[in-house]
Design an enzyme around this catalytic site. Sequence first.
Site, PDB file in Angstrom:
ATOM      1  CE  LYS A 267      -3.848  -9.877   7.666  1.00  0.00           C
ATOM      2  NZ  LYS A 267      -3.196 -11.090   7.099  1.00  0.00           N
TER       3      LYS A 267
ATOM      4  CE1 TYR B 119      -4.435  -5.590   5.251  1.00  0.00           C
ATOM      5  CE2 TYR B 119      -4.428  -3.804   6.861  1.00  0.00           C
ATOM      6  CZ  TYR B 119      -3.908  -4.998   6.393  1.00  0.00           C
ATOM      7  OH  TYR B 119      -2.876  -5.604   7.062  1.00  0.00           O
TER       8      TYR B 119
HETATM    9  O1  DAU Z   1      -0.374  -1.625  11.503  1.00  0.00           O
HETATM   10  C1  DAU Z   1      -0.018  -2.670  10.645  1.00  0.00           C
HETATM   11  C2  DAU Z   1      -0.335  -2.270   9.232  1.00  0.00           C
HETATM   12  O2  DAU Z   1       0.657  -1.357   8.822  1.00  0.00           O
HETATM   13  C3  DAU Z   1      -0.421  -3.436   8.251  1.00  0.00           C
HETATM   14  O3  DAU Z   1      -1.472  -4.263   8.624  1.00  0.00           O
HETATM   15  C4  DAU Z   1      -0.673  -2.915   6.834  1.00  0.00           C
HETATM   16  O4  DAU Z   1      -0.692  -3.967   5.906  1.00  0.00           O
HETATM   17  C5  DAU Z   1       0.403  -1.924   6.476  1.00  0.00           C
HETATM   18  O5  DAU Z   1       0.107  -1.360   5.215  1.00  0.00           O
HETATM   19  C6  DAU Z   1       0.481  -0.832   7.531  1.00  0.00           C
HETATM   20  O6  DAU Z   1      -0.717  -0.040   7.479  1.00  0.00           O
HETATM   21  P1  DAU Z   1      -0.705   1.534   7.515  1.00  0.00           P
HETATM   22  O7  DAU Z   1      -1.939   2.029   6.875  1.00  0.00           O
HETATM   23  O8  DAU Z   1      -0.440   2.054   8.901  1.00  0.00           O
HETATM   24  O9  DAU Z   1       0.613   1.836   6.621  1.00  0.00           O
HETATM   25  P2  DAU Z   1       0.915   2.960   5.544  1.00  0.00           P
HETATM   26  O10 DAU Z   1       2.367   2.871   5.277  1.00  0.00           O
HETATM   27  O11 DAU Z   1      -0.016   2.922   4.402  1.00  0.00           O
HETATM   28  O12 DAU Z   1       0.612   4.297   6.352  1.00  0.00           O
HETATM   29  C7  DAU Z   1       1.269   4.590   7.570  1.00  0.00           C
HETATM   30  C8  DAU Z   1       0.816   5.968   8.026  1.00  0.00           C
HETATM   31  O13 DAU Z   1       1.313   6.947   7.100  1.00  0.00           O
HETATM   32  C9  DAU Z   1      -0.691   6.143   8.048  1.00  0.00           C
HETATM   33  O14 DAU Z   1      -1.063   6.946   9.165  1.00  0.00           O
HETATM   34  C10 DAU Z   1      -1.003   6.889   6.758  1.00  0.00           C
HETATM   35  C11 DAU Z   1       0.246   7.712   6.533  1.00  0.00           C
HETATM   36  N1  DAU Z   1       0.582   7.925   5.100  1.00  0.00           N
HETATM   37  C12 DAU Z   1       0.592   6.851   4.253  1.00  0.00           C
HETATM   38  C13 DAU Z   1       0.886   7.004   2.924  1.00  0.00           C
HETATM   39  C14 DAU Z   1       0.912   5.814   1.994  1.00  0.00           C
HETATM   40  C15 DAU Z   1       0.887   9.201   4.637  1.00  0.00           C
HETATM   41  O15 DAU Z   1       0.895  10.179   5.416  1.00  0.00           O
HETATM   42  N2  DAU Z   1       1.169   9.360   3.316  1.00  0.00           N
HETATM   43  C16 DAU Z   1       1.168   8.313   2.425  1.00  0.00           C
HETATM   44  O16 DAU Z   1       1.416   8.563   1.221  1.00  0.00           O
END
Ligand code: DAU
Length: 342
Positions: free
Chosen positions: A155, A151
């Site tokens: 980007k 991903y």
């Molecule tokens: O930093 C900007 C980015 O933030 C954007 O470019 C992305 O499009 C956006 O999805 C986001 O990316 P992350 O990977 O940081 O976001 P996510 O919400 O998937 O995960 C945030 C943190 O939480 C990461 O350290 C993984 C953790 N996580 C995520 C999920 C989905 C968990 O612990 N449990 C989960 O179920």
Amino acid sequence: MRRVLVTGGCGFIGSNFIHLLLAEEPDSAVINLDLLTYAGNPRNLEEIADSPRYRFVHGDIRDPVQAEELVGDADWIVNFAAETHVDRSTKESAGDFIRTNVFGTYVLLDAVRGTNSRARFLQVGTDEVYGDIPLGVYADESALPRPTSPYAASKAGGDEQALSFYRTFGTDVMVSRCTNNYGPYQYPEKVVPLFVTNAMEDEPLPLYDGGTQVRDWLFVEDHCRALLLLLHEGRSGEVYNVGANQQPEVTNAEVTRLILRALGKPESLIRPVEGLRPGHDQRYAVDCQKIRALGWEPTVDLEVGLERTIRWYQEKRDWWEPIKSGEYREYYRRQYGSGEAG
Ligand code: DAU
């Protein structure tokens, strides 16, 4: 009237941006080009759908004919259209990430170059392109991209396409790179709305890898205000980091506990899981002096922003419950190994 082409405007950040733009810039009209893939939801814009200053076009940024038609008379083009979820890019094929985030960006840029050289193009990017950042270090805009996930690499590819059009053709292009956003209309695969809605339903919160990772959470409206400022004041050919620069920095476990506390739910809902995110970056952190020098700063504290977000999800069950019962259920089973999607 300023004509603004927004791509991916039915997604989370895009729809928040359209709401802000129409509210704050009465001399602007928006065309929203969106393919309505799984995370695009026309309901995000139902309150303004009948506005004479808003028009929705169902279509694909990878279609050069449609792109040329729409960029032709735009003053600003803001490209939010993207595949955005890291877990989907690692668990499944990342082909769509490359096709949309790299090739789609190229098609739009090429249409601008061919039909409308006076348009301003803002490529909405991510801090993830810098990869894992060691403690104490803040990546500034001159840091070399070192993306970890497919991903983030896609980007970075889109960013480089955009900057190449500035360098080669003088196209009026800027790239923003923002930290993690949260707020209303965020699809519940991302950690904040996932944990908020699961906790509301007393379902487990799958906290990855000990929850020690650091993300720099920014309320989505603050991000959208930064983008508006860049469209007005940003310099062509430049990259701008956008982040909250939270001090002290917060770990995923701390954000999880804030959510549970705000909802009055027990920490026993946390389900520690390992290995669901290969290449899990430990820390993101960006230096934001460049955009702060233009006069932008974050205005919403994390605790306040989380409370606003939680209230929104409490009031908008009719927004997220249908999402969690559709394609999402199958995704949830593939990702977390259970049919329970909250
Ligand atoms: O930093 C900007 C980015 O933030 C954007 O470019 C992305 O499009 C956006 O999805 C986001 O990316 P992350 O990977 O940081 O976001 P996510 O919400 O998937 O995960 C945030 C943190 O939480 C990461 O350290 C993984 C953790 N996580 C995520 C999920 C989905 C968990 O612990 N449990 C989960 O179920």
